[in-house]
Design a protein around this motif. Structure first.
Motif, short mmCIF file in Angstrom:
data_model
loop_
_atom_site.label_atom_id
_atom_site.label_comp_id
_atom_site.label_asym_id
_atom_site.label_seq_id
_atom_site.Cartn_x
_atom_site.Cartn_y
_atom_site.Cartn_z
N GLN A 59 11.53 -14.66 11.30
CA GLN A 59 11.52 -13.64 10.27
C GLN A 59 11.60 -14.35 8.94
N GLU A 60 10.98 -13.74 7.93
CA GLU A 60 10.97 -14.33 6.59
C GLU A 60 11.43 -13.25 5.61
N SER A 61 12.40 -13.60 4.78
CA SER A 61 12.91 -12.67 3.78
C SER A 61 12.88 -13.34 2.41
N PHE A 62 12.58 -12.54 1.40
CA PHE A 62 12.51 -13.03 0.03
C PHE A 62 13.50 -12.25 -0.84
N TYR A 63 14.16 -12.94 -1.74
CA TYR A 63 14.99 -12.29 -2.76
C TYR A 63 14.53 -12.85 -4.10
N ILE A 64 13.99 -11.98 -4.95
CA ILE A 64 13.41 -12.40 -6.23
C ILE A 64 14.54 -12.57 -7.25
N THR A 65 14.70 -13.80 -7.76
CA THR A 65 15.76 -14.07 -8.73
C THR A 65 15.25 -14.14 -10.16
N LYS A 66 13.93 -14.30 -10.33
CA LYS A 66 13.36 -14.35 -11.68
C LYS A 66 11.88 -13.98 -11.59
N GLY A 67 11.45 -13.10 -12.47
CA GLY A 67 10.04 -12.75 -12.56
C GLY A 67 9.64 -11.61 -11.65
N GLU A 68 8.33 -11.49 -11.44
CA GLU A 68 7.77 -10.41 -10.64
C GLU A 68 6.73 -10.99 -9.67
N LEU A 69 6.90 -10.71 -8.41
CA LEU A 69 6.03 -11.22 -7.35
C LEU A 69 5.18 -10.10 -6.79
N THR A 70 3.88 -10.34 -6.63
CA THR A 70 3.01 -9.40 -5.94
C THR A 70 3.09 -9.71 -4.45
N VAL A 71 3.42 -8.71 -3.65
CA VAL A 71 3.56 -8.86 -2.20
C VAL A 71 2.52 -7.95 -1.55
N PHE A 72 1.86 -8.45 -0.50
CA PHE A 72 0.85 -7.63 0.17
C PHE A 72 0.93 -7.83 1.68
N ASP A 73 0.45 -6.79 2.41
CA ASP A 73 0.53 -6.82 3.87
C ASP A 73 -0.84 -6.68 4.53
N GLY A 74 -1.89 -6.95 3.81
CA GLY A 74 -3.24 -6.80 4.36
C GLY A 74 -3.88 -5.47 4.00
N GLU A 75 -3.07 -4.47 3.67
CA GLU A 75 -3.59 -3.15 3.29
C GLU A 75 -3.10 -2.70 1.92
N THR A 76 -1.85 -2.96 1.61
CA THR A 76 -1.29 -2.49 0.35
C THR A 76 -0.64 -3.65 -0.40
N GLU A 77 -0.51 -3.46 -1.71
CA GLU A 77 0.17 -4.43 -2.58
C GLU A 77 1.31 -3.72 -3.28
N ALA A 78 2.36 -4.48 -3.56
CA ALA A 78 3.49 -3.94 -4.32
C ALA A 78 4.01 -5.03 -5.25
N LYS A 79 4.59 -4.62 -6.34
CA LYS A 79 5.22 -5.53 -7.30
C LYS A 79 6.71 -5.58 -6.99
N ALA A 80 7.21 -6.77 -6.72
CA ALA A 80 8.63 -6.97 -6.44
C ALA A 80 9.25 -7.66 -7.66
N SER A 81 10.07 -6.93 -8.38
CA SER A 81 10.68 -7.47 -9.60
C SER A 81 12.01 -8.14 -9.28
N GLU A 82 12.59 -8.76 -10.29
CA GLU A 82 13.88 -9.43 -10.14
C GLU A 82 14.89 -8.52 -9.46
N GLY A 83 15.58 -9.05 -8.44
CA GLY A 83 16.55 -8.27 -7.68
C GLY A 83 15.96 -7.62 -6.44
N SER A 84 14.65 -7.69 -6.26
CA SER A 84 14.02 -7.09 -5.07
C SER A 84 14.23 -7.97 -3.85
N PHE A 85 14.34 -7.30 -2.69
CA PHE A 85 14.48 -7.97 -1.40
C PHE A 85 13.31 -7.53 -0.52
N ILE A 86 12.65 -8.48 0.12
CA ILE A 86 11.51 -8.19 1.00
C ILE A 86 11.81 -8.79 2.36
#
Length: 155
Positions: A59-86
């Motif tokens: 399993q892979e988990s991300f916690y954004i500590t600075k900036g904004e990350l675009t995350v995608f799953d093959g169908e949709t995209e989302a913006k994960a901002s600082e403080g987001s957990f994926i």
């Protein structure tokens, strides 16, 4: 019942690894956690990230500590901002990239451990964070060359 003693690792000179265009620093490796997890810091320059792929072993988990990350799953995209957990379970398609003009910093948590070994085997040591900041060569977003050996498949 077996009692294990606690483990304490003290920080030393931070060692960074540049792998597939992304910068990593291993905070906790499997050898420190009885193989249960690994924890890394990653810094992505604008345009960097990982293409759509799956992990079959962890399993892979991300916690954004600075900036904004675009995350995608093959169908949709989302913006994960600082403080987001994926959270990405085994087998789930995931990809990510920095679509901004600023660096993105994040913690990456793998359960169980092992991917840190691939990053080190595939990567190049970077002695200081300043050396990375001065690194301007753009690279295509790609999985490390060892991805199949570690159960990672590009989608």
């Amino acid at each position: 019942m077996t009692t294990e003693s606690i483990k304490i690792d003290f920080p030393n000179d931070a060692q960074y690894t540049l792998s597939a265009g992304n910068l990593y620093r291993i905070i906790a490796r499997g050898s420190q956690t009885n193989g249960r997890f690994s924890l890394l810091v990653s810094i992505l320059k604008p345009g960097q990230g990982g293409p759509a792929h799956t992990h079959s072993n962890e399993q892979e988990s991300f916690y954004i500590t600075k900036g904004e990350l675009t995350v995608f799953d093959g169908e949709t995209e989302a913006k994960a901002s600082e403080g987001s957990f994926i959270f990405c379970p085994e087998g789930a398609i995931r990809g990510f990239r920095n679509d901004t003009e600023q660096d993105v910093e994040m913690l990456i948590f793998y359960t169980p451990s092992g991917i840190e070994n691939m990053i080190e085997m595939d990567g190049t040591s970077v002695n200081t964070l300043e050396d990375y900041q001065n690194h301007t060569k753009a690279r295509k977003i790609a999985c490390p060359a060892l991805n199949k050996q570690f159960g990672i498949e590009e989608k």
